[in-house]
Every structure is written in C-alpha cells, then in structure tokens.
Design a protein around this motif. Sequence first.
Motif, PDB file in Angstrom:
ATOM      1  N   LEU A  83       0.813  -1.214   0.000  1.00 10.19           N
ATOM      2  CA  LEU A  83       0.000   0.000   0.000  1.00 10.19           C
ATOM      3  C   LEU A  83       0.858   1.281   0.000  1.00 10.19           C
ATOM      4  CD1 LEU A  83      -2.880   1.045   0.047  1.00 10.19           C
ATOM      5  CD2 LEU A  83      -2.821   0.981   2.540  1.00 10.19           C
ATOM      6  N   PRO A  84       1.962   1.434   0.799  1.00  9.25           N
ATOM      7  CA  PRO A  84       2.757   2.689   0.748  1.00  9.25           C
ATOM      8  C   PRO A  84       3.292   2.993  -0.647  1.00  9.25           C
ATOM      9  CG  PRO A  84       3.339   1.411   2.682  1.00  9.25           C
ATOM     10  CD  PRO A  84       2.459   0.529   1.873  1.00  9.25           C
ATOM     11  N   ASN A  85       3.783   1.951  -1.345  1.00 17.87           N
ATOM     12  CA  ASN A  85       4.275   2.182  -2.712  1.00 17.87           C
ATOM     13  C   ASN A  85       3.153   2.704  -3.597  1.00 17.87           C
ATOM     14  OD1 ASN A  85       6.828   1.261  -1.979  1.00 17.87           O
ATOM     15  ND2 ASN A  85       6.300  -0.871  -2.492  1.00 17.87           N
ATOM     16  N   LEU A  86       1.949   2.103  -3.438  1.00 18.03           N
ATOM     17  CA  LEU A  86       0.793   2.545  -4.239  1.00 18.03           C
ATOM     18  C   LEU A  86       0.456   3.997  -3.919  1.00 18.03           C
ATOM     19  CD1 LEU A  86      -1.468  -0.629  -4.066  1.00 18.03           C
ATOM     20  CD2 LEU A  86      -0.169   0.184  -6.035  1.00 18.03           C
ATOM     21  N   ILE A  87       0.539   4.356  -2.610  1.00 18.15           N
ATOM     22  CA  ILE A  87       0.202   5.735  -2.204  1.00 18.15           C
ATOM     23  C   ILE A  87       1.220   6.716  -2.790  1.00 18.15           C
ATOM     24  CG2 ILE A  87       0.009   7.285  -0.215  1.00 18.15           C
ATOM     25  CD1 ILE A  87      -1.090   4.871   1.355  1.00 18.15           C
ATOM     26  N   ALA A  88       2.517   6.309  -2.749  1.00 20.20           N
ATOM     27  CA  ALA A  88       3.561   7.198  -3.309  1.00 20.20           C
ATOM     28  C   ALA A  88       3.352   7.370  -4.802  1.00 20.20           C
ATOM     29  CB  ALA A  88       4.940   6.619  -3.022  1.00 20.20           C
ATOM     30  N   ARG A  89       3.023   6.270  -5.479  1.00 15.40           N
ATOM     31  CA  ARG A  89       2.774   6.338  -6.930  1.00 15.40           C
ATOM     32  C   ARG A  89       1.598   7.237  -7.232  1.00 15.40           C
ATOM     33  NH1 ARG A  89       4.977   6.536 -11.750  1.00 15.40           N
ATOM     34  NH2 ARG A  89       3.701   5.528 -13.383  1.00 15.40           N
ATOM     35  N   VAL A  90       0.574   7.161  -6.387  1.00 14.88           N
ATOM     36  CA  VAL A  90      -0.614   8.017  -6.577  1.00 14.88           C
ATOM     37  C   VAL A  90      -0.229   9.481  -6.380  1.00 14.88           C
ATOM     38  CG1 VAL A  90      -2.843   8.628  -5.592  1.00 14.88           C
ATOM     39  CG2 VAL A  90      -2.284   6.233  -6.001  1.00 14.88           C
TER      40      VAL A  90
END
Length: 725
Positions: A83-90
């Motif tokens: 989830l953190p990687n997804l949030i950073a990508r977002v």
Amino acid sequence: MPNFSDWLIVGSVTFFVGATSSFVIPGGGASGALLGSTTGAVLGAVISSKRQDDKQEDTIIRLKQLEQQLVKQEEWERIEAELPNLIARVAELRKQQTELATVEGQFVQKREELQQVEQRLTTLNQQREELEQRIATINQQKPDLSTLEKLQVQIEQFKLDKSGLEGQINALRSQIESLEVQKRSLLSIDAEFATKQVHLESLNRQIQELESKSQQLEQRAAELELLRATYDGIFSQKQSFEERINQLRPEIDRLEAEKQRILQAIQQNQQEYSKIEELRQKLHSLNMQIRDRESQLRELEREIQQLNGIKAGIEENNAGLKQEKEQFEDDIRRIKGEIENLENSSEVALRSLKERLWLNLPNTKQNIEDEHKFLEGFVTYIQSQGLAFPKRVIHAFHTSLKVQDISALVILAGISGTGKSELPQKYADYIGAQLLTLAVQPRWDSPQDLQGFYNYVEKKFKPTDLMRGLYQYSRDSAMENRIVIVLLDEMNLARVEYYFSEFLSKLETRRSRPTYLEIDVGSLPLKDNERRLEIPNQFLFVGTMNEDETTQSLSDKVLDRANVITFGKPKNLQLRQQNQHQNGTGRPSGYLAYSDLKQWTKIPEPQSDVVEKVKYYLDRANNVMEKMGHPFAHRVYQGITQYVVNYPMVESAFNFALADQFGQKLLPKLRGVMIDEAHEELEELEKIIAEIGDYPLIEAFRKAREGRYGQFQWQGLVYQDERAI
C-alpha cells in the motif's frame, strides 16, 4: 458403543423390574427412561461426555473456518505492505497531473498572445498596403519633397515596427512549437493518469474493504485465541472423559443388556395389559348382564308370586284339564286317521299317472355310427311302407329334431292327407322311440288341456299322455337314454298361444337348466319329487297343422321357436300300393339312443366358413326386413345357424339348408306386408334369395309376392320331388 442420545435420564429412584411400573417420559426425542440414583449418575457422565465430544467437533469445524480466515488475513497483510508504494505512486501521479494542468494553462495563454500578435501583424500589413497605395498615389501626383520625406519616415518607421513584430512572431512561434511538444507529452501523461486514477479508485475500494476485513479478522483472531485456549481445555477434558468411558464401559454394557431386558419386559407387560383390558371389558359386559339378569330375576320373582296365586286356581281346574287332554288325544288319533286317509287319497288321485304307458320296448341299442347311412336306411324303410317323401323334407325333419335345444318344436304344415302325421310316426318306429300322440281339440284354451287337470269331485288327477309320459320316464329305469317323440296332431285347431305358449317357453329353457312342470292336485299333500315333473331333453316335440279355413295361424313367438316344414299339394294322385316295394327293407332291430343322436349334433364354430356365410346372408336379409318393420334378433340367428351347421352334408348342401331356414323362420314374418309399399325392399330380398340359388325358395317367394289383396302371402317352402302316399 450403544447410542443413548434418545434416552432421558431421571435419577433419584432406583429401577427394579417387577418392583415398580416402567414408564416413558416424552421430550427431546426420548424413546425410553432409566431410573436410579447410581445408574443415573453414571449414565449422566457418559452422556455429558458424549455431548462434550459433539461440542469439540463443532469447535474443530470453527477452527478450520478461522484458519481459512487467517489465510485471507495474510493476503491482506501482503496488500497492506504494498500500500505505501501505491500511495507514493498516486502522489506522483497527482503531482504530474498538477504540472500538466499548469503547462496547459501556459500553453493556452501563449496561444492567446500569439493570436493577438497575429492580429496586430495583420493590422500592420493592412496599414503598409494602405501606405504603399498612398505612395503610389503621391508618386502619380508628384507631391512636394516634404510630404514625401514625411511619408518616407513613416514607412521606415513602419518597417522597423514590422521587423520588430516579425521577430516577436518568430519568437512566439518557437515558443508555440515548444509548447506543442510539451502538450503532446502531457496528453500521453494525461491518458496514463486517467488509467492510474481508475486503478487508484479501485485500490481505494479494495483498501476500504480490506480495512473492514482487517477489523473482522482482528476480532476473529481474538476469538480464535479464545477458542484455542478452549480447545486445549476441551482436549484435556476429552482425554479424561475417554479414560472415564473406558472405566465405565463394562457398566455401560451391563446397562445395555439391562435395557434390552427392560424393553422385553415392557413389551410383555404391554401384551398382558391388552389381555387384561379385554378381560376388563368382558367383565364390565358381564356385570351389565348380571345387572340385567338380576332385574329380570326380580321381575320373575314377582311373576312367580303372581303365578303362585294363579297356580292354586290352575290346580283347581286340573281335573277338568285332564279330561280335556283325554279328549284331545282322541282328536289326535282321529286326525291321524284322517291324514292316513288323505295319503291314501293322494295315492288314488295319482293312480292314473301310474298306468303303464310304455309297451313293446326294444331291448337292444342300434349300432348306427354314420348319420348319412342312417338317413339312407330311413328313406329305404319309408319306401318299403309304400310312402315317399322328398329327401329335403326328411333331412329338414331330422335336422330339426337334432336342434330342439334352441328350436324346441318341429311343425309339419300343409293340406290334409299329405303325410304330415305319417312322417313322425315312421321316424319313431324306425329308431325304436316311443310315440305319444295328443289330438288337439278346438276347445283347448289353457295349459291344463295339454297337461291334464284335477277333478275336485272325483278327487282324481286326469292326466294327458304327455303328463303320464313325463311322470313315468324318470321312474322307469328301462326308459333311460331313450327318445320319446310327442306328436301334437292338428295343433292349430285351437290358438297355440293359449295352451302351448307357456309350455314352449319351458322347452326353450331346457338347454340351460333342468325344467319342471307342476301337478295341480289342489290341497292334497304331495312330495316334491311327485309334484314336480322334469321335462327331459329326450322328449322331442312335433306338431302338425292343416292349412284351411278351420285353422289358426302361428304368431311370431311360436315361429321364432319352431321350424315349420311345409307339405305341398302332390302333382300326381296315386294309391299307396303303387309305391310299395315288395322287397323293401324292414326297420333295424333295437332303438337309437338319445346319446347317439346327440353325437351327430354339432356346435357352430364362429370362425368356420359355414357360419360366416350364414352371417353374411342373414345380415343383409335383416337390414332389408328392418326397413319393412319386421327385423329379427339373436334367437332367430342362433336357431338358423344351429340348423345349417347340423344339416346333413352341409358342405355340399349349404343352399338347401339356408333356403329351408329362410322359408321356415324369416319369410313367414312378412305375411300381410303391402307389396306396393315394400316394393323396393322385396326387390332387394329377392336378389338375396336369387344368390342363394334354391329354385323352390325362389318360386315360393314369387308366389308370395303375387298374393291376393296386394299383400305378401307366404304359403310355405314346397319341394318338387314328392310322390303320392
């Protein structure tokens, strides 16, 4: 291990078979009960252990479900780590979206500035064109030098301005091209951003769902920890319970045997209880009867008391009763004497029935097996007696006698003197049969004239020979299996229906059951075997009819139950001596048994060719006769079929047999039919008769259609080859 799940334990009372009543406590699906403090406690522990096992099974199932949920939780943790990687990508995508929006705003602003510059350039070009036109005009007008210089200055100024603006335009165009490149880059980023945004929204929804599932999994993990702790405790309890069960197993086996014994005792007690209940009901019924009898006894006691009072009076009259008794005894002796006299009088009344009728009985049986030879011998015998009859008449007469089970009477009709009475007499003489001749009188109008009557004055029964023959036939062993021919001579001098109709109906029933006549002797006492006389099948009935103005015609009822053979007028009148053969053959010795005659009788087979041909012609004839109002039914069809099948050599003489029955049973029904009204129907019937191909029948039908008064007048089927007698 026995299953105790259907038993309910009730403790505190020890159960002994035979000591206390067994009973069942319903509830919870229980089908039996065990009582007793010690036994109840033991079994209670066993059943409690059983229930703990059931709970452990439920717990294991729940643990498996929690393990499945833990697998799902591990998947959630993996998603949560990503989830953190997804949030950073977002966040990066959102930043690029912001930059794209800024560049797009600058690009729009620069495009607006470029449009303004292009408008200014267009304005300057227009001004330059105007100035060039003015210069051209001035050159043509040759203006002064000052004006030209001013214009030249202005032109130069315009050129400077133009070159400056063109520089600006080129700079703006380079900027626009750079912005176009940035725009195309931003468009691809924008498409990727839209895709990522959709994926981000999907991830947000999954995140929300996973957060919800995470909370549930945390709650279930807590429950699982509690269940694990509970399972450990239950497992330890299970081991202790198993040890306890192993210890209690001998007791359980003993209790199982005790249970079976108790159940058997319950079943036996139930049967005994049913018997006791039946006895109790019988006892109640007997008590009721005893009460009724006691009530009756009290009533009888009262009656006895009354009778005791009457007894005294009766005893006083006892002497008088004794005298009356003696008088009664004298009366009884007198009545017995009268009864004896009456019995003697019945013997006297029936004496005339017992006067011997059978005389000169042949002692031996004729051994004639072939029917054709029998008929040939009979023809030869008749010729030896100076008589001659057409062979068809002899065959018709013989066949009619064979089928008297359905056509119970043979009628010989014709003018007087044609040998109607001679034929049955010679036939009886030839076969050694007894002949009973009854001369019919015009006054006959009741069955008593045929059978006889009781004379109340003389107290005697006056029988006819027919009744004498019926009475003596079954009582004389010498008459067993012998044929008796009953001849009703000139039977139509009186109305046949008046004196013979009832008797004819009885004759018809002989084929299905024994038929009896009753002797009317008033009030004289007779035994049934004397009062009721059976009409044997061995009695064959023949009647003669003279057809003149003094005779009566036959009704359809008689015609349906009889075969009528017509004797016509002879062509040549001759003396008997002219026909008598000097070397004629005498009659055979002995008698023809009835059983031998019946051996020549055939039963129609429905599928045979003869029966099918008979049905073919009769169906057609019945349809035509129905149109004329004279149809026939099963009795006539059965009688005709029986006659044709039993006709001698029917295979070669079928048309003779069928023509006989048309003339004997069918065409007499049409007497009185108006010829003009039934012209078409008679034509159809004539075609059927023509197909049969019998000349005497065709000729007789033609004469009937030529009857007087326009009516169909049937005069009988007359055969053409007869001789004088």
